[in-house]
Structure formats: C-alpha cells, structure tokens
Design an enzyme around this catalytic site. Sequence first.
Site, PDB file in Angstrom:
ATOM      1  N   ASP A  51       0.819  -1.212   0.000  1.00  0.00           N
ATOM      2  CA  ASP A  51       0.000   0.000   0.000  1.00  0.00           C
ATOM      3  C   ASP A  51       0.850   1.259   0.000  1.00  0.00           C
ATOM      4  O   ASP A  51       1.995   1.228   0.437  1.00  0.00           O
ATOM      5  CB  ASP A  51      -0.792   0.066   1.318  1.00  0.00           C
ATOM      6  N   LYS A  73      -3.688   2.939  -3.256  1.00  0.00           N
ATOM      7  CA  LYS A  73      -4.956   3.603  -3.584  1.00  0.00           C
ATOM      8  C   LYS A  73      -4.906   4.954  -2.898  1.00  0.00           C
ATOM      9  O   LYS A  73      -4.436   5.065  -1.778  1.00  0.00           O
ATOM     10  CB  LYS A  73      -6.146   2.826  -3.019  1.00  0.00           C
ATOM     11  N   MET A 188      -9.625   8.004   8.162  1.00  0.00           N
ATOM     12  CA  MET A 188      -9.877   8.728   6.902  1.00  0.00           C
ATOM     13  C   MET A 188     -10.759   9.964   7.121  1.00  0.00           C
ATOM     14  O   MET A 188     -11.798  10.141   6.480  1.00  0.00           O
ATOM     15  CB  MET A 188     -10.522   7.776   5.879  1.00  0.00           C
TER      16      MET A 188
HETATM   17  C1  LIG Z   1      -7.534   2.674   4.365  1.00  0.00           C
HETATM   18  S1  LIG Z   1      -7.333   3.106   6.042  1.00  0.00           S
HETATM   19  C2  LIG Z   1      -6.241   1.849   6.558  1.00  0.00           C
HETATM   20  C3  LIG Z   1      -6.152   1.702   8.035  1.00  0.00           C
HETATM   21  C4  LIG Z   1      -5.086   0.712   8.479  1.00  0.00           C
HETATM   22  N1  LIG Z   1      -5.409  -0.625   8.057  1.00  0.00           N
HETATM   23  C5  LIG Z   1      -4.853   0.733   9.986  1.00  0.00           C
HETATM   24  O1  LIG Z   1      -5.100  -0.277  10.641  1.00  0.00           O
HETATM   25  O2  LIG Z   1      -4.411   1.776  10.494  1.00  0.00           O
HETATM   26  C6  LIG Z   1      -6.286   4.518   5.905  1.00  0.00           C
HETATM   27  C7  LIG Z   1      -6.438   5.473   7.070  1.00  0.00           C
HETATM   28  O3  LIG Z   1      -5.750   4.971   8.201  1.00  0.00           O
HETATM   29  C8  LIG Z   1      -5.275   6.048   8.974  1.00  0.00           C
HETATM   30  N2  LIG Z   1      -3.817   5.951   9.103  1.00  0.00           N
HETATM   31  C9  LIG Z   1      -3.031   4.995   8.604  1.00  0.00           C
HETATM   32  N3  LIG Z   1      -1.739   5.185   8.993  1.00  0.00           N
HETATM   33  C10 LIG Z   1      -1.736   6.301   9.737  1.00  0.00           C
HETATM   34  C11 LIG Z   1      -0.723   7.024  10.429  1.00  0.00           C
HETATM   35  N4  LIG Z   1       0.560   6.634  10.434  1.00  0.00           N
HETATM   36  N5  LIG Z   1      -1.079   8.140  11.110  1.00  0.00           N
HETATM   37  C12 LIG Z   1      -2.356   8.552  11.133  1.00  0.00           C
HETATM   38  N6  LIG Z   1      -3.355   7.907  10.504  1.00  0.00           N
HETATM   39  C13 LIG Z   1      -3.059   6.796   9.825  1.00  0.00           C
HETATM   40  C14 LIG Z   1      -5.695   7.319   8.253  1.00  0.00           C
HETATM   41  O4  LIG Z   1      -6.943   7.721   8.780  1.00  0.00           O
HETATM   42  C15 LIG Z   1      -5.827   6.833   6.834  1.00  0.00           C
HETATM   43  O5  LIG Z   1      -6.650   7.675   6.063  1.00  0.00           O
END
Ligand SMILES: C[S@@+](CC[C@H](N)C(=O)[O-])C[C@H]1O[C@@H](n2cnc3c(N)ncnc32)[C@H](O)[C@@H]1O
Length: 280
Positions: A51, A73, A188
């Site tokens: 990803d 994505k 998100m």
């Molecule tokens: C498609 S979702 C995936 C979530 C991921 N599977 C998880 O467990 O964190 C993507 C969202 O996860 C959050 N996200 C992922 N990594 C992040 C990080 N290092 N800091 C803040 N938000 C994060 C954000 O809200 C982002 O828009």
Amino acid sequence: MTIRLEAPPAAASAGRPGGGVALVGAGPGDPELLTVKALRLIRAADVLLADNLVSPEILRLAGPQTRLVRVGKTGHGPSWRQADINALIVQHALLGRRVVRLKGGDPSIFGRAGEEIEACRAAGVPVEIVPGITSAQGAAASLTLSLTHRDHARRVQFVTAHDRDGVVPADLSWTDLADPAVTTVVYMPRRTLADLAHRALEAGLDPATPAVAVVSATRPDERIVRGCIADIAERLALEGGEGPAIVLIGRAMACDEADLLKGARERAAAPVAATAGRAR
Ligand SMILES: C[S@@+](CC[C@H](N)C(=O)[O-])C[C@H]1O[C@@H](n2cnc3c(N)ncnc32)[C@H](O)[C@@H]1O
C-alpha cells in the site's frame, strides 16, 4: 490507471505448488512496531504488494530477491482497482510465489482484507493474516494516552469518516457517536470530519469533548493537533500539512487527569486561530 498483469490467466492457472499469500500488517509507520512474524515474512517474500501507507523504511527491509509492486490507492487521483490487486495477488501465488500483501496498520481494519481473502479462497490459494498495530493504537501511544479509561471510556469504536461515495456513511450510529463514555477513533477523516462532528453534536455529544488529530502517527514527521469536537475539523484543516490523519474523540483523550477535569472546556472557548498548528 491501467494495470498490466504479468502473465495471462492461462499461464497462471497452470500453477505450481508452494505459493501462498500473507496479508501482513505493517503498522502505522515506525519499523520498530512491526511484529517479528511480519519482519520474517517481509524478508522472505518473493513478491511484496504494498500500500501507499507502508513507510519506505519498512519496504527497505525486503530481501534482495523480493519484487516490490506498489499497489496504492488514494482517495483522489489515480489508484489501483481492488479487482486488479486481487487478480495480481492470486496470479503470483498460483505461480508458486510467496506473496506478502503488505498493508498499513492492521490488515483487518479498513483494509479491504475480506475481498482479498475471498479472491484467494476462490482460486484455491492458501491465505493467512498477520496482524499489525493499527493507527489508532499508534496514535494513542504517541499521545501516551489509553484508549480506554475506567472512569471515562468503557469502550472504543473505530469508524470510517467516508463511504464509497466519499461522504459520511449514512448508517453510522449517531447514538453511539454521542456516547460520553466512549473513545471514538475516526479513520480517513480529512474530507468529511466537519460533517461528522456536526452530526455528532446534533446527536448530543458535548461540544467540549476532547478531540485530537494525529497526522503521520509514529513517523518522523508526526504532528499532533489538539482541540475539541466542536473545532477539531477547523484545527486540522489549518494545520495544512500532508500525511495520513486519524482523529481520536472522547473524554479519555484529554491531555492528563487534571485536563480531564477542567481543561477541555477552556480549550473549547479559546479562539481556534490562537492555538491551531501548535504541535503537542
Ligand atoms: C484505508 S485506512 C487503513 C487503516 C489501516 N489498516 C490501519 O489499521 O491503520 C487509511 C487510514 O488509516 C489512517 N492511518 C493509517 N496510517 C496512519 C498514520 N501513520 N497516522 C495517522 N493515521 C493513519 C488514516 O486515517 C488513513 O486515512
């Protein structure tokens, strides 16, 4: 974006034994938050399908034999289609390759893991999940705050701020969002946080409820934006930087015990411009 698969389906279906798929959680960014199992699989992978959220430091852990494919994505702009990702995962596995599908955070939290598992099962490909630290946990650790609290948060809920049409999901439970004894973690949030907060307030959530946005949690460029549910959307927008953001809402997200008792209301009364953008 058009995705070219590496071999036609006929060659793939010929198959050879040994291939399999691991949906691996890469955690929120800091490589030290990988599990030992994730690290072992990343090093041994023949193919790594990663990803956009997976940090470069983690990708560098792959072995010299590993073929890396970025299958990112984005909310806007060109993206891989999920159907093409599913097909590519299956194709490599049927060719006998060890496929690591590397996802930011935990694969089973807003990660479309269900569709990838389904595609593997339909093709007879062995598939497993290797859990990762989700960004909610990474953000709470960065804040040195507990997501639950014996007095202030009896449960935690993870919600997405937008559905497939890019708007706040119509079927979110606003009663649950307005529960004063919950920590809500909004994934998100960037495009729809103002709408989500507005509806939570309409449902009865106290406007002074603490809310914290953590951008790029656990990464070198991490930023923290503090506020309350009534102003966190504006504060996050004013921060203006790039990177994935997550918002944690609830009484347990006050800075500390003293803040739990009195500070949130004072912050809510302060003009946004006076405090926005200040880190920590
Ligand atoms: C498609 S979702 C995936 C979530 C991921 N599977 C998880 O467990 O964190 C993507 C969202 O996860 C959050 N996200 C992922 N990594 C992040 C990080 N290092 N800091 C803040 N938000 C994060 C954000 O809200 C982002 O828009």
